[in-house]
Design a protein around this motif. Structure first.
Motif, PDB file in Angstrom:
ATOM      1  N   GLY A 159       0.782  -1.228   0.000  1.00  0.00           N
ATOM      2  CA  GLY A 159       0.000   0.000   0.000  1.00  0.00           C
ATOM      3  C   GLY A 159       0.809   1.272   0.000  1.00  0.00           C
ATOM      4  N   ASN A 160       0.198   2.340  -0.508  1.00  0.00           N
ATOM      5  CA  ASN A 160       0.798   3.673  -0.557  1.00  0.00           C
ATOM      6  C   ASN A 160       0.395   4.433   0.697  1.00  0.00           C
ATOM      7  N   ARG A 161       1.190   4.265   1.748  1.00  0.00           N
ATOM      8  CA  ARG A 161       0.932   4.986   2.992  1.00  0.00           C
ATOM      9  C   ARG A 161       2.204   5.016   3.826  1.00  0.00           C
ATOM     10  N   GLN A 162       2.235   5.925   4.786  1.00  0.00           N
ATOM     11  CA  GLN A 162       3.374   6.010   5.685  1.00  0.00           C
ATOM     12  C   GLN A 162       3.296   4.910   6.735  1.00  0.00           C
ATOM     13  N   ALA A 163       4.451   4.463   7.172  1.00  0.00           N
ATOM     14  CA  ALA A 163       4.508   3.445   8.220  1.00  0.00           C
ATOM     15  C   ALA A 163       4.272   4.084   9.583  1.00  0.00           C
ATOM     16  N   ASP A 164       3.536   3.380  10.443  1.00  0.00           N
ATOM     17  CA  ASP A 164       3.373   3.872  11.810  1.00  0.00           C
ATOM     18  C   ASP A 164       4.523   3.349  12.670  1.00  0.00           C
ATOM     19  N   SER A 165       4.550   3.734  13.932  1.00  0.00           N
ATOM     20  CA  SER A 165       5.683   3.384  14.807  1.00  0.00           C
ATOM     21  C   SER A 165       5.832   1.877  14.975  1.00  0.00           C
ATOM     22  N   ARG A 166       4.705   1.175  15.045  1.00  0.00           N
ATOM     23  CA  ARG A 166       4.775  -0.285  15.201  1.00  0.00           C
ATOM     24  C   ARG A 166       5.366  -0.915  13.943  1.00  0.00           C
ATOM     25  N   GLU A 167       4.967  -0.433  12.785  1.00  0.00           N
ATOM     26  CA  GLU A 167       5.477  -0.985  11.530  1.00  0.00           C
ATOM     27  C   GLU A 167       6.954  -0.640  11.323  1.00  0.00           C
ATOM     28  N   ILE A 168       7.347   0.565  11.738  1.00  0.00           N
ATOM     29  CA  ILE A 168       8.764   0.926  11.671  1.00  0.00           C
ATOM     30  C   ILE A 168       9.582  -0.040  12.526  1.00  0.00           C
ATOM     31  N   ALA A 169       9.101  -0.312  13.723  1.00  0.00           N
ATOM     32  CA  ALA A 169       9.822  -1.227  14.613  1.00  0.00           C
ATOM     33  C   ALA A 169       9.919  -2.622  14.005  1.00  0.00           C
ATOM     34  N   ALA A 170       8.835  -3.081  13.365  1.00  0.00           N
ATOM     35  CA  ALA A 170       8.847  -4.405  12.749  1.00  0.00           C
ATOM     36  C   ALA A 170       9.814  -4.455  11.564  1.00  0.00           C
ATOM     37  N   MET A 171       9.861  -3.380  10.787  1.00  0.00           N
ATOM     38  CA  MET A 171      10.814  -3.349   9.667  1.00  0.00           C
ATOM     39  C   MET A 171      12.242  -3.335  10.178  1.00  0.00           C
ATOM     40  N   CYS A 172      12.505  -2.583  11.233  1.00  0.00           N
ATOM     41  CA  CYS A 172      13.850  -2.565  11.814  1.00  0.00           C
ATOM     42  C   CYS A 172      14.260  -3.952  12.289  1.00  0.00           C
ATOM     43  N   ALA A 173      13.317  -4.674  12.869  1.00  0.00           N
ATOM     44  CA  ALA A 173      13.619  -6.036  13.324  1.00  0.00           C
ATOM     45  C   ALA A 173      13.947  -6.948  12.142  1.00  0.00           C
ATOM     46  N   GLU A 174      13.202  -6.801  11.039  1.00  0.00           N
ATOM     47  CA  GLU A 174      13.492  -7.603   9.846  1.00  0.00           C
ATOM     48  C   GLU A 174      14.885  -7.290   9.300  1.00  0.00           C
ATOM     49  N   VAL A 175      15.242  -6.015   9.252  1.00  0.00           N
ATOM     50  CA  VAL A 175      16.563  -5.624   8.749  1.00  0.00           C
ATOM     51  C   VAL A 175      17.657  -6.171   9.654  1.00  0.00           C
ATOM     52  N   ARG A 176      17.465  -6.063  10.956  1.00  0.00           N
ATOM     53  CA  ARG A 176      18.473  -6.556  11.898  1.00  0.00           C
ATOM     54  C   ARG A 176      18.654  -8.075  11.746  1.00  0.00           C
ATOM     55  N   THR A 177      17.565  -8.795  11.583  1.00  0.00           N
ATOM     56  CA  THR A 177      17.645 -10.252  11.413  1.00  0.00           C
ATOM     57  C   THR A 177      18.404 -10.610  10.143  1.00  0.00           C
ATOM     58  N   ALA A 178      18.136  -9.873   9.069  1.00  0.00           N
ATOM     59  CA  ALA A 178      18.801 -10.156   7.800  1.00  0.00           C
ATOM     60  C   ALA A 178      20.292  -9.828   7.858  1.00  0.00           C
ATOM     61  N   LEU A 179      20.657  -8.719   8.507  1.00  0.00           N
ATOM     62  CA  LEU A 179      22.071  -8.381   8.643  1.00  0.00           C
ATOM     63  C   LEU A 179      22.793  -9.410   9.500  1.00  0.00           C
ATOM     64  N   ALA A 180      22.130  -9.913  10.523  1.00  0.00           N
ATOM     65  CA  ALA A 180      22.732 -10.953  11.355  1.00  0.00           C
ATOM     66  C   ALA A 180      22.917 -12.253  10.576  1.00  0.00           C
ATOM     67  N   ALA A 181      22.067 -12.465   9.561  1.00  0.00           N
ATOM     68  CA  ALA A 181      22.155 -13.688   8.748  1.00  0.00           C
ATOM     69  C   ALA A 181      23.215 -13.584   7.658  1.00  0.00           C
ATOM     70  N   GLY A 182      23.875 -12.428   7.540  1.00  0.00           N
ATOM     71  CA  GLY A 182      24.968 -12.326   6.589  1.00  0.00           C
ATOM     72  C   GLY A 182      24.844 -11.249   5.534  1.00  0.00           C
TER      73      GLY A 182
END
Length: 532
Positions: A159-182
């Motif tokens: 969707g075309n919308r801004q992320a809320d604080s909860r979604e920002i936190a979830a995206m940050c967690a996904e990025v952190r998991t991927a960086l930890a995976a290599g």
């Protein structure tokens, strides 16, 4: 000493120090000695390198091979020009992370860019995807970015919308998991859905995670045409605020030649304030999804929504109007390149007959407005169409290429009628551009090897020194030059005597040996390279 392989008397160039003639010994996939006249008691193979140039394996900083390896793990077009390591999932686009319900849409969107991949996408995390890639035993080494659009889709959908604080936190967690995976970088594609809907605050939040790992931000910026300065400045600001390194993807200028001096000046000035680099392919044409010609609002809701719109007469009229007239702030490739400057490189059934033809030619044959022809192609193929778009002069390309802190990314796409960069990027740089004085040989090799390895934190490769991986390219500098053209793109360069991956010969005199010796990087980087 004992060695599996010895290369005798080649002219060694790795971009770090002046070239020198020496022998190189390799054992168990690692360089074990570099010196003139090495005394070797037992050797599996000895190669006479006299009169030849020996470089570390080239590193492709922008590779669309994430799904190609499932269809063809040999990667001949890349290896035949000397690329031994590929950075996949650029432009914020990639097959993972993935929510299972979104697999069909993701495959549909990526097919013209990456290919369809395996029949079953049975991964969710980026780590699981890398396991699947490793199972294919690719012939090249694979390093990955975390693709922002994939992360956003997992958390928010299309969707075309801004992320809320909860979604920002979830995206940050996904990025952190991927960086930890290599993953070694965080890529963005702010002309592709759904990443194009992110605001600067979202970019800053994700960049803060990348900064924890010293991982560079690798953006395809929002606009590479009239608004290119503002678009790059957005990421310069993100880098300044977070401390994350910045590596601009395929630095270019779409039209707007009057901005060339300002663009070079911006890049040079920014290096005084942030850790900045860029990659570049040495051509004045790009290659991407035909759907990139559509106005941004058309992608709201994802690929399924795009398909609905290209079937709806009212929406079609609106899209045609915007493609022909433009929108404020939008990089309108259709308007910048024109129908005669856009060529179809791949098209699914039933439109395979359009491959190799320009939009102008297709429209003329079908008695259509060219913008309508675009919509028909997307409708008939379920979005599976790729294109080449001619946007800049050779003068502009060479001026940007010569800017400091550059590296090389092929941005090669495996289409039936591909952009010649798929086969010709490295030899065009190290052959044509060196001979024409755009950069000198040492600088060209640094861009292809040591500088790229440092950018990705790959301290095991990129130089010819004891203890480094034996990823090597042995070539004849007198004949190594690109031969692939827009009309005849499937042409490997002459002059490549050997390409060695992990100590094993993968290319011998331009031919693939069938060896699949690549490795997939799975270790996390923990900090930036000091003093980069």
């Amino acid at each position: 000493m004992r060695a599996d392989l010895v290369i005798r008397g080649a002219d060694i160039e790795d971009g770090d120090q002046p070239s020198r003639a020496a022998d190189v010994a390799v054992t168990d996939g690692v360089i074990t000695a570099v010196a003139p006249s090495l005394p070797v008691d037992a050797c599996g193979e000895e190669i006479d390198g006299s009169g030849l140039l020996l470089c570390p394996g080239f590193i492709d900083m922008h590779a669309h091979s994430a799904l190609r390896v499932f269809h063809d793990p040999l990667q001949h077009p890349k290896l035949a020009q000397g690329f031994t390591t590929e950075l996949i999932c650029p432009d914020g686009l990639g097959p993972a992370p993935l929510r299972p319900a979104g697999a069909t849409d993701r495959r549909r969107y990526l097919t013209a860019l990456e290919g369809p991949g395996p029949d079953n996408w049975d991964w969710e995390s980026l780590g699981d995807f890398l396991d699947a890639v490793a199972d294919q035993r690719p012939a090249t080494n694979i390093v990955t970015c975390v693709p922002h659009s994939a992360v956003r889709d997992v958390v928010m959908g299309g969707g075309n919308r801004q992320a809320d604080s909860r979604e920002i936190a979830a995206m940050c967690a996904e990025v952190r998991t991927a960086l930890a995976a290599g993953a070694r970088a965080l890529s963005f594609g702010l002309i592709y859905a759904p990443g194009l809907y992110a605001d600067t605050a979202e970019l800053i939040a994700l960049a803060e995670v990348a900064a924890e790992y010293g991982a560079p931000l690798v953006p395809h910026v929002r606009n590479e045409a009239a608004a290119v300065l503002d678009s790059i400045n957005e990421f310069i600001r993100v880098s300044e605020l977070t401390g994350a390194p910045l590596h601009v993807s395929h630095l270019k200028l779409v039209g707007s030649p009057d901005l060339l001096e300002d663009l070079v000046g911006l890049m040079v000035d920014a290096t005084r304030r942030i850790d900045l680099s860029f990659d570049h392919y040495p051509y004045g044409a790009g290659s991407t999804l035909l759907s990139a010609l559509l106005p941004p609002w058309a992608a709201d809701g994802g690929p399924a929504a795009i398909l609905r719109r290209v079937h709806d007469q009212g929406e079609r009229l609106r899209m045609v109007r915007d493609m022909e007239n433009g929108l404020t702030g939008w990089e309108n490739l259709y308007g910048a390149c024109g129908p005669e400057g856009i060529t179809v490189t791949d098209a699914a059934a039933p439109r395979q007959d359009t491959v190799g033809r320009t939009l102008a030619e297709i429209a003329l044959a079908e008695n259509l407005d060219p913008a309508v022809a675009v919509l028909d192609l997307l409708r008939d193929t379920q979005l599976a169409v790729g294109m080449i778009d001619h946007y800049a002069s050779e003068t502009t390309v060479r001026t940007l290429f010569a800017a400091p802190r550059g590296m090389v990314g092929s941005d090669g796409i495996f289409n039936p009628h591909p952009h010649p960069r798929l086969y010709g990027t490295a030899p065009r740089v190290l052959g044509r551009y060196v001979r024409d004085g755009v950069v000198d040989r040492r600088e060209a090799v640094a861009r292809l090897t040591s500088r790229a390895a440092d950018r990705l934190g790959l301290d095991d490769r990129g130089r010819i020194a004891e203890g480094k991986r034996a990823d090597l390219v042995l070539l004849d500098p007198a004949t190594f030059v690109d031969s692939a053209t827009y009309e005849d793109p499937h042409r490997t360069p002459d002059g490549v005597r050997r390409v060695i991956v992990g100590g094993g010969t993968v290319i011998r005199d331009g031919e693939h040996t069938g060896l699949r010796a690549g490795v997939v990087t799975r270790t996390a980087r923990s900090s930036a390279i000091p003093g980069y």
